[in-house]
Design an enzyme around this catalytic site. Structure first.
Site, short mmCIF file in Angstrom:
data_model
loop_
_atom_site.label_atom_id
_atom_site.label_comp_id
_atom_site.label_asym_id
_atom_site.label_seq_id
_atom_site.Cartn_x
_atom_site.Cartn_y
_atom_site.Cartn_z
N CYS A 51 72.83 23.41 54.59
CA CYS A 51 71.53 22.76 54.34
C CYS A 51 70.79 23.64 53.35
O CYS A 51 69.83 24.33 53.70
CB CYS A 51 70.73 22.62 55.64
SG CYS A 51 71.56 21.65 56.92
N ALA A 52 71.22 23.64 52.11
CA ALA A 52 70.91 24.74 51.19
C ALA A 52 69.57 24.63 50.47
O ALA A 52 68.96 25.65 50.14
CB ALA A 52 72.02 24.86 50.16
N PRO B 177 65.74 24.50 49.39
CA PRO B 177 65.61 24.64 47.94
C PRO B 177 66.47 25.73 47.32
O PRO B 177 66.45 25.88 46.10
CB PRO B 177 64.12 24.96 47.77
CG PRO B 177 63.76 25.69 49.02
CD PRO B 177 64.55 25.03 50.11
N GLY B 178 67.19 26.55 48.13
CA GLY B 178 68.16 27.46 47.56
C GLY B 178 67.86 28.94 47.72
O GLY B 178 68.64 29.77 47.25
N GLY B 179 66.77 29.29 48.37
CA GLY B 179 66.42 30.70 48.52
C GLY B 179 67.50 31.50 49.24
O GLY B 179 67.86 32.61 48.82
N GLU C 124 81.39 38.97 46.56
CA GLU C 124 82.16 39.61 45.51
C GLU C 124 82.31 38.67 44.32
O GLU C 124 82.35 37.44 44.49
CB GLU C 124 83.56 39.97 46.04
CG GLU C 124 83.55 41.05 47.10
CD GLU C 124 83.23 42.40 46.51
OE1 GLU C 124 83.72 42.71 45.42
OE2 GLU C 124 82.46 43.15 47.14
N ASP D 145 71.05 26.30 58.14
CA ASP D 145 69.58 26.43 58.23
C ASP D 145 69.04 25.02 58.42
O ASP D 145 68.70 24.34 57.45
CB ASP D 145 69.06 27.08 56.96
CG ASP D 145 67.57 27.33 57.00
OD1 ASP D 145 66.99 27.32 58.10
OD2 ASP D 145 66.98 27.52 55.92
N CYS E 162 63.09 27.42 61.27
CA CYS E 162 61.75 27.98 61.10
C CYS E 162 60.86 27.41 62.21
O CYS E 162 59.74 27.00 61.98
CB CYS E 162 61.17 27.68 59.71
SG CYS E 162 61.12 25.92 59.28
#
Length: 465
Positions: free
Chosen positions: A278-279, A281-283, A293, A346, A399
């Site tokens: 659940c990426a 906004p990408g933080g 790596e 998330d 959150c």
């Protein structure tokens, strides 16, 4: 004549209360129409302030108007809230001007017959100020059962009205943490949140970023927990080259710390594929990308097209590599097999841990929402677990401040999935500054009254080989 900022704040409140528009969207639409930066700032301050103190304002309005709230039309009620907030919390404008502007505003809102009522009610509030709000009870409840019940009622009334939170939520926090801690959490939620930046380690360091921002009149100080966090103490970084060119992004410090934890759990020093399910906004995706790596693969997924585009923009601006973005509805299953050594989930949640930054959440959520979110979260956790490779790790994060979405949900998942076991987050290679954010059960768990951060939660689990 009503000042542009106050008219814009009233329209933003109308969007929130009348049409259910999300606060950030309602504010953005009104702010974008204002040419002066000071008007835009005042619009935000008044709108957020009214929503933070809405219960206390409504209590005083009811007393001054001598009528219940549902006997006041909603457009006039928002005018009264706007005026009452300024009278009680802003001191730069004389009371007479606040009242006159409110009267003008209600006339222009096509409610001219309410002008006299608005005038009389606000003048009464200007005289009495905040007098009459429920006072705090003694810190310790009495032992006698009858007196204890009266103390509890008094405590809840003070927390819900004077500190302006829903009674059902304050009752939970009162029972879980006690009166003093519950009051501290509510007070934390009623303060303005600082603007926090995350230095992008692919482009810079916090110290270099701080100097670059200073050249544009932006003063910062390091965060207390997340290593890349810079808290803005003066100036406006939005629109400056460091932000526009991807040297940093806006991200809450607790959210940054979850990203650091997830990176330590899932990909530090390895080239294994990682899924951020659940990426947007990408933080947190950026934190994973910085830890992997070179040549590793991250699959970053989200559901809606707009959020996927937001994610793409975030990653492109930050200069990340090895991130494959996909649009997937996680609740319908993932089109992958068991190949990911690390999965970050998330999940969408109630957001009750972020009330300080979005004060309208406290009024939008109900106890039923916790049941609804937890049901969806169980489905998503089950699907995310399915693609974790043997020996791989799964990080579940929210959150939310509430156990139904956090500890209780993880406990139920572990009871139903014997191949997974909880890993104490304190066993991971996280910075020493973050170890105080890990509780005795091994959960990452930030608490407003303890850490001065929004309430975030994360659990790390490992799949057996």
């Amino acid at each position: 004549m009503t000042a542009p900022a106050r008219s814009a704040a009233w329209r933003a409140l109308r969007r929130v209360h009348e049409t259910g528009t999300d606060l950030p969207i309602a504010l953005a639409r009104e702010r974008d129409g204002l040419a002066d930066a000071r008007d835009r700032a005042l619009t935000t301050e008044i709108t957020l302030g009214v929503l933070r103190w809405q219960a206390a304002l409504d209590y005083l309005i009811t007393r001054a108007a001598k009528r219940p709230l549902d006997a006041i039309d909603t457009a006039s009620l928002d005018v009264l809230r706007l005026g009452a907030y300024q009278l009680l919390h802003l001191t730069r404008v004389p009371a007479a001007v606040v009242v006159d502007e409110a009267v003008d505003l209600v006339k222009r809102a096509h409610h001219p017959r309410a002008a006299g009522f608005i005038n009389a009610t606000l003048r009464q509030i200007a005289v009495t100020r905040g007098a009459g709000l429920p006072p705090a009870p003694p810190l310790r409840p009495p032992s006698a059962s009858g007196a204890a019940r009266r103390w509890r009622q008094r405590a809840l009334e003070h927390l819900a009205v004077t500190l302006s939170h829903p009674a059902w939520l304050m009752e939970r926090w009162l029972d879980r943490y006690g009166f003093q801690a519950a009051a501290e959490i509510a007070s934390f939620n009623n303060r303005s949140a600082p603007l926090t930046l995350r230095a992008n380690p692919l482009r810079t360091t916090p110290a270099t970023l701080a100097r670059a921002l200073e050249a544009h009149g932006v003063a910062t100080q390091p965060g207390r927990y997340a290593p890349e966090a810079l808290i803005v103490t003066a100036g406006h970084p939005l629109g400056t080259p460091p932000l526009e060119e991807g040297a940093c992004s806006v991200q809450d410090e607790a959210s940054q710390a979850v990203g650091v934890l997830a990176a330590a759990a899932t990909c530090a020093g390895e080239r294994a594929p990682v899924l951020d399910a659940c990426a947007s906004p990408g933080g947190k995706t950026l934190a994973l990308a910085a830890a992997l790596e070179p040549g590793s693969l991250i699959v970053a997924a989200d559901t809606r097209r707009a959020r996927v585009q937001l994610l793409r923009n975030t990653l492109a601006r930050a200069g990340t590599k090895w991130v494959q973005v996909v649009q997937i509805d996680l609740t319908r299953g993932l089109p992958f097999r068991e190949l990911f050594q690390g999965v970050l989930l998330d999940v969408p949640c109630s957001g009750l841990g972020t009330i300080r930054r979005d004060p309208d959440i406290r009024w939008k959520r109900t106890p039923d929402d916790l049941i609804r979110f937890a049901a969806a979260q169980r489905v998503m956790l089950r699907e995310a677990a399915r693609v974790v490779a043997p020996g791989g790790r799964l990080v579940y994060a929210t959150c939310s401040s509430e156990p139904e979405e956090n500890q209780d949900l993880v406990a139920r998942f572990l009871a139903e999935h014997e191949s997974f076991a909880l890993i104490g987050a304190n066993s991971l290679p996280v910075p020493d500054s973050m170890r105080t954010l890990i509780d005795a059960e091994g959960f990452f768990h930030t608490l407003p009254h303890v850490h001065g951060l929004e309430a975030f939660f994360a659990a790390v689990m490992r799949r057996a080989i």
